[in-house]
Design a protein around this motif. Sequence first.
Motif, PDB file in Angstrom:
ATOM      1  N   ALA A 191       0.991  -1.356   0.046  1.00 58.28           N
ATOM      2  CA  ALA A 191       0.116  -0.048  -0.006  1.00 58.28           C
ATOM      3  C   ALA A 191       0.916   1.149  -0.031  1.00 58.28           C
ATOM      4  O   ALA A 191       1.890   1.300   0.460  1.00 58.28           O
ATOM      5  CB  ALA A 191      -0.676  -0.028   1.187  1.00 58.28           C
ATOM      6  N   PRO A 192       0.262   2.204  -0.737  1.00 56.96           N
ATOM      7  CA  PRO A 192       1.033   3.548  -0.648  1.00 56.96           C
ATOM      8  C   PRO A 192       1.634   4.090   0.887  1.00 56.96           C
ATOM      9  O   PRO A 192       0.719   3.956   1.667  1.00 56.96           O
ATOM     10  CB  PRO A 192       0.501   4.599  -1.517  1.00 56.96           C
ATOM     11  CG  PRO A 192      -0.858   3.628  -1.666  1.00 56.96           C
ATOM     12  CD  PRO A 192      -0.958   2.614  -1.416  1.00 56.96           C
ATOM     13  N   ALA A 193       2.574   4.568   1.048  1.00 55.41           N
ATOM     14  CA  ALA A 193       2.922   5.289   2.196  1.00 55.41           C
ATOM     15  C   ALA A 193       2.235   6.560   2.346  1.00 55.41           C
ATOM     16  O   ALA A 193       2.034   7.288   1.385  1.00 55.41           O
ATOM     17  CB  ALA A 193       4.515   5.357   2.578  1.00 55.41           C
ATOM     18  N   ASP A 194       1.735   6.555   3.724  1.00 52.80           N
ATOM     19  CA  ASP A 194       0.832   7.949   3.868  1.00 52.80           C
ATOM     20  C   ASP A 194       1.705   9.125   4.323  1.00 52.80           C
ATOM     21  O   ASP A 194       2.582   8.853   5.060  1.00 52.80           O
ATOM     22  CB  ASP A 194      -0.272   7.956   4.794  1.00 52.80           C
ATOM     23  CG  ASP A 194      -1.269   6.974   4.539  1.00 52.80           C
ATOM     24  OD1 ASP A 194      -1.939   7.332   3.414  1.00 52.80           O
ATOM     25  OD2 ASP A 194      -1.850   5.861   5.144  1.00 52.80           O
ATOM     26  N   LEU A 195       1.539  10.443   3.833  1.00 55.42           N
ATOM     27  CA  LEU A 195       2.080  11.626   4.475  1.00 55.42           C
ATOM     28  C   LEU A 195       1.178  12.470   4.896  1.00 55.42           C
ATOM     29  O   LEU A 195       0.206  12.824   3.935  1.00 55.42           O
ATOM     30  CB  LEU A 195       3.056  11.989   3.386  1.00 55.42           C
ATOM     31  CG  LEU A 195       3.833  13.478   3.865  1.00 55.42           C
ATOM     32  CD1 LEU A 195       4.760  13.042   5.080  1.00 55.42           C
ATOM     33  CD2 LEU A 195       4.573  14.030   2.648  1.00 55.42           C
ATOM     34  N   VAL A 196       1.107  12.943   5.981  1.00 57.57           N
ATOM     35  CA  VAL A 196       0.256  13.796   6.596  1.00 57.57           C
ATOM     36  C   VAL A 196       0.978  15.206   6.561  1.00 57.57           C
ATOM     37  O   VAL A 196       1.884  15.088   7.579  1.00 57.57           O
ATOM     38  CB  VAL A 196      -0.568  13.495   7.876  1.00 57.57           C
ATOM     39  CG1 VAL A 196      -1.584  14.501   8.281  1.00 57.57           C
ATOM     40  CG2 VAL A 196      -1.253  12.073   7.658  1.00 57.57           C
ATOM     41  N   VAL A 197       0.405  16.050   6.009  1.00 62.76           N
ATOM     42  CA  VAL A 197       1.040  17.557   6.407  1.00 62.76           C
ATOM     43  C   VAL A 197       0.008  18.241   6.995  1.00 62.76           C
ATOM     44  O   VAL A 197      -0.851  18.743   6.736  1.00 62.76           O
ATOM     45  CB  VAL A 197       1.411  18.200   4.751  1.00 62.76           C
ATOM     46  CG1 VAL A 197       2.069  19.467   5.184  1.00 62.76           C
ATOM     47  CG2 VAL A 197       2.248  17.120   4.114  1.00 62.76           C
ATOM     48  N   PHE A 198       0.368  18.888   8.247  1.00 66.85           N
ATOM     49  CA  PHE A 198      -0.155  19.523   9.249  1.00 66.85           C
ATOM     50  C   PHE A 198       0.400  21.230   8.461  1.00 66.85           C
ATOM     51  O   PHE A 198       1.499  21.429   8.869  1.00 66.85           O
ATOM     52  CB  PHE A 198       0.216  19.484  10.480  1.00 66.85           C
ATOM     53  CG  PHE A 198      -0.181  18.262  11.098  1.00 66.85           C
ATOM     54  CD1 PHE A 198       0.376  17.094  10.782  1.00 66.85           C
ATOM     55  CD2 PHE A 198      -1.520  18.058  11.667  1.00 66.85           C
ATOM     56  CE1 PHE A 198       0.052  15.723  11.347  1.00 66.85           C
ATOM     57  CE2 PHE A 198      -2.035  16.858  12.097  1.00 66.85           C
ATOM     58  CZ  PHE A 198      -1.226  15.837  11.846  1.00 66.85           C
ATOM     59  N   GLY A 199      -0.715  21.883   8.001  1.00 63.89           N
ATOM     60  CA  GLY A 199      -0.374  23.351   7.540  1.00 63.89           C
ATOM     61  C   GLY A 199      -1.020  23.581   6.241  1.00 63.89           C
ATOM     62  O   GLY A 199      -1.538  22.576   5.622  1.00 63.89           O
ATOM     63  N   ALA A 215     -10.206  12.780  13.685  1.00 66.38           N
ATOM     64  CA  ALA A 215      -9.812  13.054  12.416  1.00 66.38           C
ATOM     65  C   ALA A 215      -9.046  12.022  11.532  1.00 66.38           C
ATOM     66  O   ALA A 215      -9.198  12.015  10.370  1.00 66.38           O
ATOM     67  CB  ALA A 215      -9.734  14.575  12.221  1.00 66.38           C
ATOM     68  N   LEU A 216      -8.087  11.718  12.037  1.00 68.58           N
ATOM     69  CA  LEU A 216      -7.176  11.149  11.691  1.00 68.58           C
ATOM     70  C   LEU A 216      -6.695   9.704  12.121  1.00 68.58           C
ATOM     71  O   LEU A 216      -6.729   9.461  13.264  1.00 68.58           O
ATOM     72  CB  LEU A 216      -5.753  11.768  11.774  1.00 68.58           C
ATOM     73  CG  LEU A 216      -5.626  12.953  10.716  1.00 68.58           C
ATOM     74  CD1 LEU A 216      -4.083  13.741  11.044  1.00 68.58           C
ATOM     75  CD2 LEU A 216      -5.612  12.802   9.438  1.00 68.58           C
ATOM     76  N   ASP A 217      -6.469   8.932  11.179  1.00 68.18           N
ATOM     77  CA  ASP A 217      -6.056   7.452  11.620  1.00 68.18           C
ATOM     78  C   ASP A 217      -4.478   7.276  11.350  1.00 68.18           C
ATOM     79  O   ASP A 217      -4.196   6.941  10.427  1.00 68.18           O
ATOM     80  CB  ASP A 217      -6.823   6.692  10.721  1.00 68.18           C
ATOM     81  CG  ASP A 217      -6.899   5.044  11.165  1.00 68.18           C
ATOM     82  OD1 ASP A 217      -6.435   4.864  12.322  1.00 68.18           O
ATOM     83  OD2 ASP A 217      -6.987   4.120  10.613  1.00 68.18           O
ATOM     84  N   VAL A 218      -3.945   7.609  12.487  1.00 71.91           N
ATOM     85  CA  VAL A 218      -2.517   7.516  12.236  1.00 71.91           C
ATOM     86  C   VAL A 218      -1.951   6.029  12.621  1.00 71.91           C
ATOM     87  O   VAL A 218      -2.222   5.497  13.956  1.00 71.91           O
ATOM     88  CB  VAL A 218      -1.559   8.452  13.240  1.00 71.91           C
ATOM     89  CG1 VAL A 218      -0.252   8.550  13.321  1.00 71.91           C
ATOM     90  CG2 VAL A 218      -2.125   9.881  12.604  1.00 71.91           C
ATOM     91  N   ASP A 219      -1.165   5.450  11.912  1.00 65.86           N
ATOM     92  CA  ASP A 219      -0.590   4.278  12.167  1.00 65.86           C
ATOM     93  C   ASP A 219       0.821   4.287  11.835  1.00 65.86           C
ATOM     94  O   ASP A 219       1.400   5.104  11.543  1.00 65.86           O
ATOM     95  CB  ASP A 219      -1.315   2.923  11.371  1.00 65.86           C
ATOM     96  CG  ASP A 219      -1.270   3.155   9.957  1.00 65.86           C
ATOM     97  OD1 ASP A 219      -0.395   3.666   9.554  1.00 65.86           O
ATOM     98  OD2 ASP A 219      -2.180   2.448   9.301  1.00 65.86           O
ATOM     99  N   GLU A 220       1.283   2.725  11.883  1.00 69.24           N
ATOM    100  CA  GLU A 220       2.919   2.799  11.727  1.00 69.24           C
ATOM    101  C   GLU A 220       3.154   3.045  10.466  1.00 69.24           C
ATOM    102  O   GLU A 220       4.587   2.822  10.215  1.00 69.24           O
ATOM    103  CB  GLU A 220       3.280   1.407  12.188  1.00 69.24           C
ATOM    104  CG  GLU A 220       2.855   0.143  11.597  1.00 69.24           C
ATOM    105  CD  GLU A 220       1.398  -0.182  11.926  1.00 69.24           C
ATOM    106  OE1 GLU A 220       0.872  -0.873  10.973  1.00 69.24           O
ATOM    107  OE2 GLU A 220       0.988   0.349  12.725  1.00 69.24           O
ATOM    108  N   SER A 268       1.769   8.523  18.866  1.00 68.50           N
ATOM    109  CA  SER A 268       1.136   7.548  18.104  1.00 68.50           C
ATOM    110  C   SER A 268       2.263   6.595  17.384  1.00 68.50           C
ATOM    111  O   SER A 268       3.438   6.867  17.628  1.00 68.50           O
ATOM    112  CB  SER A 268       0.564   8.229  16.660  1.00 68.50           C
ATOM    113  OG  SER A 268       1.605   8.795  15.848  1.00 68.50           O
ATOM    114  N   PRO A 269       2.201   5.569  16.632  1.00 63.34           N
ATOM    115  CA  PRO A 269       2.996   4.692  16.044  1.00 63.34           C
ATOM    116  C   PRO A 269       3.645   5.415  14.853  1.00 63.34           C
ATOM    117  O   PRO A 269       4.289   4.550  14.259  1.00 63.34           O
ATOM    118  CB  PRO A 269       2.351   3.524  15.869  1.00 63.34           C
ATOM    119  CG  PRO A 269       0.797   3.886  15.743  1.00 63.34           C
ATOM    120  CD  PRO A 269       0.676   5.124  16.425  1.00 63.34           C
ATOM    121  N   ALA A 270       3.445   6.587  14.542  1.00 65.03           N
ATOM    122  CA  ALA A 270       4.049   7.048  13.394  1.00 65.03           C
ATOM    123  C   ALA A 270       5.596   7.088  13.333  1.00 65.03           C
ATOM    124  O   ALA A 270       6.124   7.493  14.250  1.00 65.03           O
ATOM    125  CB  ALA A 270       3.542   8.521  13.221  1.00 65.03           C
TER     126      ALA A 270
END
Lengths: 391, 391
Positions: free
Chosen positions: A212-220, A271-276, A300-302
């Motif tokens: 699965a593609p890796a997720d990048l969450v950008v805050f801003g 709002a967010l599902d943060v996993d490893e 989180s496990p991020a």
Amino acid sequence: MSESNWSVPETEVVQRVHDRLDADGTDVLATIVDVEGNAYRRPGAKMLLDHDGAGVGSITAGCIEDDLLAAAETVRETGRPARVTYDLMEDDTDDVWGLGVGCNGVIDILLEPLDETYRPAVEAFADGRDIAVLTVVSDDDATGWGRLGDRAYYHPGEGRVRRPDGSAADRWPAEALAGPAADLAERGSADVVSVAGPDGEISEVFVDGIAAPADLVVFGTGHDVGPVVELAERNDFRVTVVGFRGAVDLAERFPEAHRTVTTSPGALDDALDVDERTHAVVMTHNFVDDRIAVETLLRSPAPYVGLMGPRERFEEMREAFDDEGTAFDESDLASLYTPVGLDLGGGSPYQIAHSIVGEVLAVSNDRSPRHLREREEHIHDRVDVDGSPSA
Amino acid sequence: MSESNWSVPETEVVQRVHDRLDADGTDVLATIVDVEGNAYRRPGAKMLLDHDGAGVGSITAGCIEDDLLAAAETVRETGRPARVTYDLMEDDTDDVWGLGVGCNGVIDILLEPLDETYRPAVEAFADGRDIAVLTVVSDDDATGWGRLGDRAYYHPGEGRVRRPDGSAADRWPAEALAGPAADLAERGSADVVSVAGPDGEISEVFVDGIAAPADLVVFGTGHDVGPVVELAERNDFRVTVVGFRGAVDLAERFPEAHRTVTTSPGALDDALDVDERTHAVVMTHNFVDDRIAVETLLRSPAPYVGLMGPRERFEEMREAFDDEGTAFDESDLASLYTPVGLDLGGGSPYQIAHSIVGEVLAVSNDRSPRHLREREEHIHDRVDVDGSPSA
């Protein structure tokens, strides 16, 4: 052959395959099965060839794509898969050519009419699930359970091998394939696994792990976010932009983002599902917002939390954490990268974004971002799965 | 304010300024003169604001751009430059905010109607020459030779200070400015230099060093070249694509390249002007072509020669060099980076390109590409010029 789509992000290749599933076999999917020598692309690299000769994706730097087009035409006409080998060393008159890149190795390719049997692969990718595509690549059906192009899937979530239609793959050697398939699916690598039948006859199965593609969450939501989103998507991250306090029009402002979310700092957990697999870059330019995001992420496990700003800024945050009784010890901070990014020296928005995305890429691949000329191991991780014939 | 052009490569900002020189002062140019605290952008960062309120470039991450628009309107109406200071710490109720990034520093900005006096800056950039823009930023004309917005240029090639129309800047303190200007022009950095008049009165001159864009020459025309060109241009390299043996349509195939050249390996020296600012990536996927390009480049002053392919491939090349009597010793090879790129672990065309361009950026900025969190010095090089008042 039109070439404008040859070098595209891998996510675009998979998306295109998804879009073309309904083309009823007029498109041909080419996948690198095996490589000898130092090829530009690795096994699992894909290219989709449509009946007009337009290709999406690339499996070499352009050395054999024209030949491939002719081979694809045959596959289209017969409606049957084919395994073709390009021995690019054969033409060489000088043995040094054997050390070439891309145009000088032996490349083994599976060509197949794109049809419904590929749907589980692209749907898993779209859903963010790992999967391994299992395809028989032996020319003959020596073991009696599959011939060239026959397909099943290994689903890591349930640990099972199923046929493309979801039914049980009863005759498939699930036990022999599950181990390598689980490993390759997680790593997004591919390899050929030899499986022996009861009388010692061997079938070869190409196990194509599609992570699965890796997720990048950008805050801003500042103007510096756009280049980060753009470059991260080019590098196959699935990007979510998170804005606080009624940030509006995020989807329009960041058209390349996979998803945009407007929430409040206090509601982050919901709002967010943060996993490893979640990588995060915090760049709201607001101290309190940054602090809340970082605090949530460090709990989180991020595996990667990049924070824009100088080191001292995080030290101030840390004092605020301590005051509030939510202290972090050094091991909690292993995932924190601040100042964010690699030390490339650039100061423009794109240069800063390049350094950030480069860092996320390195961490997601478990690499140390030195010059490759200083790396002692091979450039590519070698696949090492248990591919010995099972008894 | 439209924001689609806020985060663009710096070369695009300069190009836009060039294009808009003839707009007769209806555009306003904003340049960061000074920064306190850790700002997102450094002195010299520019933004062009047109009369419709559209901006190109960014000087913060979006914190003050709306206010700036109002200030620009005043400059447009009066036709006179202004120096404005945004003290973003003033609003803070908590001293930790002072450690913010972008929205929390003191930012000192020069706003001026864009007119012909800026032409030498953008023409030097287009011609690939370093230049320093010298602008008086004192509010009053204390020293009698310049008032706010008055301008001259330092031309490193000739070591002289001239007025924008090319005439001698007789009254300007050329001697006091030449040293810092030469240094800042080469580095592409900016600083305020205080100059004392005969009676001790001080004028402040903003010395905005605009370095010519660094060149990147890419040898090769495969499908892997496109992402390298695209990402390098985003990072402000001026990219030349070199194809051998009658490669055609290069300009169409690589639309983002600054220049494309088709030549023969033997005519390289004539076709290209390689100097100490030329960075090169060799990726023809042809052993002989690569070898000739590398040999030419290693004999040149190019500070960076990236070669795609495994280390063993270059060792074979080296043996061929030796056979031909053109041996290179270890010091010649300091500029050679093979395998090319940073160790980021990606395998797609964009990921490979990201790793290559990241390496070129690091080498061009004389940085070691580790994580910034491991860097002990400041993120930005500190400007240290002789800015003390001359006697």
